[in-house]
Design an enzyme around this catalytic site. Structure first.
Site, PDB file in Angstrom:
ATOM      1  N   TYR A 163       4.286  -4.649  -8.278  1.00 16.97           N
ATOM      2  CA  TYR A 163       3.393  -4.448  -9.420  1.00 16.97           C
ATOM      3  C   TYR A 163       2.195  -3.635  -8.940  1.00 16.97           C
ATOM      4  CZ  TYR A 163       0.193  -5.511 -13.265  1.00 16.97           C
ATOM      5  OH  TYR A 163      -0.677  -5.416 -14.328  1.00 16.97           O
ATOM      6  N   ASP A 265      -0.988   0.476  -1.746  1.00 10.00           N
ATOM      7  CA  ASP A 265      -1.682  -0.331  -2.752  1.00 10.00           C
ATOM      8  C   ASP A 265      -2.168  -1.599  -2.047  1.00 10.00           C
ATOM      9  OD1 ASP A 265      -2.475  -2.080  -4.686  1.00 10.00           O
ATOM     10  OD2 ASP A 265      -0.794  -1.707  -6.040  1.00 10.00           O
ATOM     11  N   LYS A 293      -9.880  -6.333  -6.548  1.00  3.13           N
ATOM     12  CA  LYS A 293      -9.946  -7.777  -6.294  1.00  3.13           C
ATOM     13  C   LYS A 293     -11.025  -8.149  -5.273  1.00  3.13           C
ATOM     14  CE  LYS A 293      -5.190  -8.515  -7.819  1.00  3.13           C
ATOM     15  NZ  LYS A 293      -5.024  -9.426  -8.903  1.00  3.13           N
TER      16      LYS A 293
HETATM   17  C1  LIG Z   1      -0.742  -4.957  -5.872  1.00  2.00           C
HETATM   18  C2  LIG Z   1      -1.489  -4.802  -7.151  1.00  2.00           C
HETATM   19  N1  LIG Z   1      -1.845  -3.579  -7.562  1.00  2.00           N
HETATM   20  C3  LIG Z   1      -2.527  -3.385  -8.700  1.00  2.00           C
HETATM   21  C4  LIG Z   1      -2.888  -4.452  -9.489  1.00  2.00           C
HETATM   22  C5  LIG Z   1      -3.646  -4.224 -10.764  1.00  2.00           C
HETATM   23  O1  LIG Z   1      -4.957  -4.646 -10.602  1.00  2.00           O
HETATM   24  P1  LIG Z   1      -5.831  -5.017 -11.895  1.00  2.00           P
HETATM   25  O2  LIG Z   1      -5.270  -6.284 -12.439  1.00  2.00           O
HETATM   26  O3  LIG Z   1      -7.225  -5.156 -11.343  1.00  2.00           O
HETATM   27  O4  LIG Z   1      -5.710  -3.890 -12.838  1.00  2.00           O
HETATM   28  C6  LIG Z   1      -2.539  -5.749  -9.105  1.00  2.00           C
HETATM   29  C7  LIG Z   1      -2.909  -6.912  -9.927  1.00  2.00           C
HETATM   30  O5  LIG Z   1      -2.540  -8.027  -9.701  1.00  2.00           O
HETATM   31  C8  LIG Z   1      -1.822  -5.932  -7.905  1.00  2.00           C
HETATM   32  O6  LIG Z   1      -1.442  -7.150  -7.502  1.00  2.00           O
END
Ligand SMILES: Cc1ncc(COP(=O)(O)O)c(C=O)c1O
Length: 454
Positions: A163, A265, A293
Site C-alpha cells: 500500500y 516508500d 507518519k
Molecule cells: C507504506 C505506506 N505508504 C503510504 C501510506 C499513505 O500514507 P497516508 O495515510 O499518510 O496518506 C501508508 C499509510 O498507511 C503506508 O503505510
C-alpha cells in the site's frame, strides 16, 4: 478433528465471547458511532478507521496510554497507524506546538523551522534535497510524478500486496483477492477501489516482493518505458515482511542498469526501525524516498526527497505544491521529534523494548504450539499467524485469519490497544515502559494458552 481444526473452533469461540464482552464495555463508542454515521460514511474520518460493528472512539492519550470514550484505559500499541513513536503529549512536542500556536500556525511562506526540518531529514536519510507534503499519499504521488518527469517515461512498477496511499496509480494489487490476482509469475494489476479509470492500470505493473528475477524480467520486457520502481524496503502492510539478503541490492542494481528511479516508500519504516529508517538498517540508498507518519511527531506532515539531479525537475516544469506543505506548526513538531525526542538513545531504548516484546511473544508461541512467528524491528514488529516468516503477499494469504480475529478483541479487552486488521503491526513509543510491554506479553501468553486448550 485435526489439531488445526480444533484451534480454528477454539478461535471462533474466543472471537464470539470476547467480541460480546468488548461490545458490553463500549456503549459510549456505540452511541458516538450512531451519531457519527449520520454525517460520515462508516461514522469515521477515514475508511481505515472503520470497524465492525463500530469502531472504538478514543478520547485522550497521555504517554504510552490512551482512554476511550467509555473511560476504558489501554496501553497504546496501535500508535495511530505507526505515527506515535514519541508517544502522546510528549513534553518536547507540547512545547514546540505551543510555541508555534502562539506565534502563528500558518503563513504559506517557508519559515526557518521548515528549513531546519528539511536539513534534519536530509542528514538522517542521506538525501540531497527534499520537499514537503501533508500525507504519505501525497509523498508517493509526488515522488512518482518527479520520477516520470525526470525519465520522460510513464510506467510504474510496484510490489503485490503493498500500500502506498490512496492515489490512483498505486491503488492496485494492494490486498487482491486470490481469485483476481493472476498467476505467481505475472500478477495481474487489480484495482483496490471503484472509481479508478481503467486506463490507469495500463501504466502500473505488479511483481512479487523478494523476487529480483521477476523484477529483472519485468524491466527487460518493458525496457525504456518504466519510470520508477516503488517499494517498501520492508513490507509493512501485511504484517512485516523482511527483505531477503541481497534483494534490495539487486533491486538497486537493476534500477541503475535500466535508468529507472528507485523509490523507497519509508512512510512506515522511516524514523521507526532506525534513526535513518530502512536506508540505514539495510544499507541501500534509493534515488528517492518518501516519509510521513513518525517524522511528524504525531502531527500530519510528510516529505519526499533524494538525488538533487532528480529533484531538480521541480525547477524545470514538474509541479510540486500544496498550501500547507512544510507549514510551521507541523515542522516545529517534526523537528522537535527528530532532534529532541528520537535521539540515538531513544532508538536503543526502542530496540530493547521491541526485543522484549517479540521474545516474550515468541516464547508463548513455542510453549503452546501456535502456528505463528514474530518479527522484531525496533519500534515496529508483529505476530503473524503462520509458522514460517512471510516472503511476499501470497504467503500472507496463508496466515490464520481466525487466530488474528480472536486475538484482537482478546487484547483490547485486556487493555492492549491494537490496530483492527491483521495487515498492521505494533508501534512502540519512547514513553512505553517495560511494564507496558509485559502487559502485552501476558495478555498474548494467556491468549495462546486459551487457543491451545482445545
Ligand atoms: C507504506 C505506506 N505508504 C503510504 C501510506 C499513505 O500514507 P497516508 O495515510 O499518510 O496518506 C501508508 C499509510 O498507511 C503506508 O503505510
Amino acid at each position: 478433528m485435526s489439531a488445526g481444526d480444533t484451534m480454528a473452533r477454539r478461535a471462533a469461540e474466543i472471537t464470539a465471547t470476547e467480541t460480546e464482552r468488548l461490545l458490553e464495555r463500549t456503549p459510549k463508542s456505540r452511541a458516538l458511532y450512531e451519531r457519527a454515521v449520520s454525517h460520515m460514511p462508516y461514522g469515521v474520518g477515514s475508511s481505515f478507521q472503520a470497524n465492525d460493528p463500530y469502531p472504538i472512539y478514543v478520547e485522550q492519550g497521555m504517554g504510552s496510554h490512551l482512554w476511550d470514550v467509555d473511560e476504558n484505559e489501554y496501553v497504546d500499541f496501535h500508535g495511530g497507524f505507526g505515527c506515535n513513536v514519541v508517544g502522546h503529549a510528549h513534553p518536547k512536542i507540547v512545547e514546540a506546538v505551543d510555541r508555534a500556536v502562539r506565534t502563528g500556525t500558518h503563513f504559506a511562506t517557508t519559515t526557518e523551522v521548515t528549513v531546519a526540518f528539511a536539513e534534519e531529514l536530509c542528514r538522517r536519510f542521506g538525501l540531497e534535497k527534499v520537499r514537503f507534503t501533508n500525507s504519505g499519499t501525497e509523498a508517493t504521488m509526488d515522488a512518482i510524478r518527479i520520477a516520470r518527469a525526470a525519465t520522460g517515461r510513464d510506467d510504474v512498477v510496484k510490489m503485490e500486496g503493498s500500500y502506498h496511499g490512496h492515489h490512483d496509480t498505486v491503488m492496485f494489487s494492494v490486498l487482491p483477492n486470490a481469485d483476481a490476482m493472476g498467476g505467481r509469475e505475472q500478477p495481474s494489476t487489480t484495482p483496490m477501489s471503484k472509481g479508478i479509470p481503467a486506463d490507469v492500470a495500463l501504466h502500473t505493473h505488479v511483481v512479487a516482493f523478494n523476487d529480483a528475477e521477476a523484477l529483472a524480467r519485468m524491466l527487460d520486457d518493458r525496457s525504456g518505458s518504466v519510470a520508477c520502481v516503488i517499494l517498501e524496503p520492508v513490507m509493512m502492510n501485511i504484517g512485516v515482511v523482511l527483505p531477503e539478503a541481497g534483494y534490495l541490492e539487486a533491486v538497486r542494481e537493476l534500477c541503475t542498469r535500466h535508468g529507472v528511479v528507485l523509490i523507497f516508500d519509508e512512510v512506515k519504516s522511516g524514523a521507526t526501525i532506525a534513526a535513518g529508517g530502512a536506508i540505514e538498517r539495510f544499507g541501500v540508498q534509493p534515488d528517492l524516498a518518501c516519509f510521513a507518519k513518525a517524522i511528524g511527531g504525531g502531527t500530519p506532515t510528510a516529505a519526499f526527497g533524494g538525488r538533487a539531479d532528480v529533484m531538480e525537475v521541480i525547477e524545470h516544469g514538474a509541479a510540486q505544491q500544496g498550501t500547507f506543505n512544510g507549514n510551521p506548526l507541523v515542522a516545529a513538531a517534526g523537528l522537535a521529534a527528530l532532534t529532541q525526542v528520537l535521539t540515538a538513545d531513544a532508538y536503543e531504548y526502542l530496540g530493547h523494548l521491541g526485543t522484549r516484546l517479540a521474545d516474550g511473544c515468541s516464547k508463548a508461541i513455542a510453549e503452546h504450539g501456535i502456528p505463528a512467528h514474530t518479527v522484531d524491528l525496533g519500534a515496529k514488529g508483529c505476530v503473524s499467524y503462520r509458522s514460517e516468516p512471510l516472503r511476499n503477499y501470497r504467503d500472507f494469504l496463508e496466515t490464520r485469519t481466525e487466530l488474528y480475529n480472536a486475538s484482537y478483541p482478546w487484547a483490547v479487552n485486556r487493555g492492549v490497544f491494537m490496530t483492527p486488521g491483521d495487515e498492521e503491526q505494533w508501534t512502540l513509543s519512547v514513553q512505553h515502559t517495560e511494564g507496558d510491554i509485559d502487559r502485552y506479553v501476558d495478555a498474548f501468553a494467556d491468549f495462546c494458552a486459551a487457543v491451545a486448550r482445545g
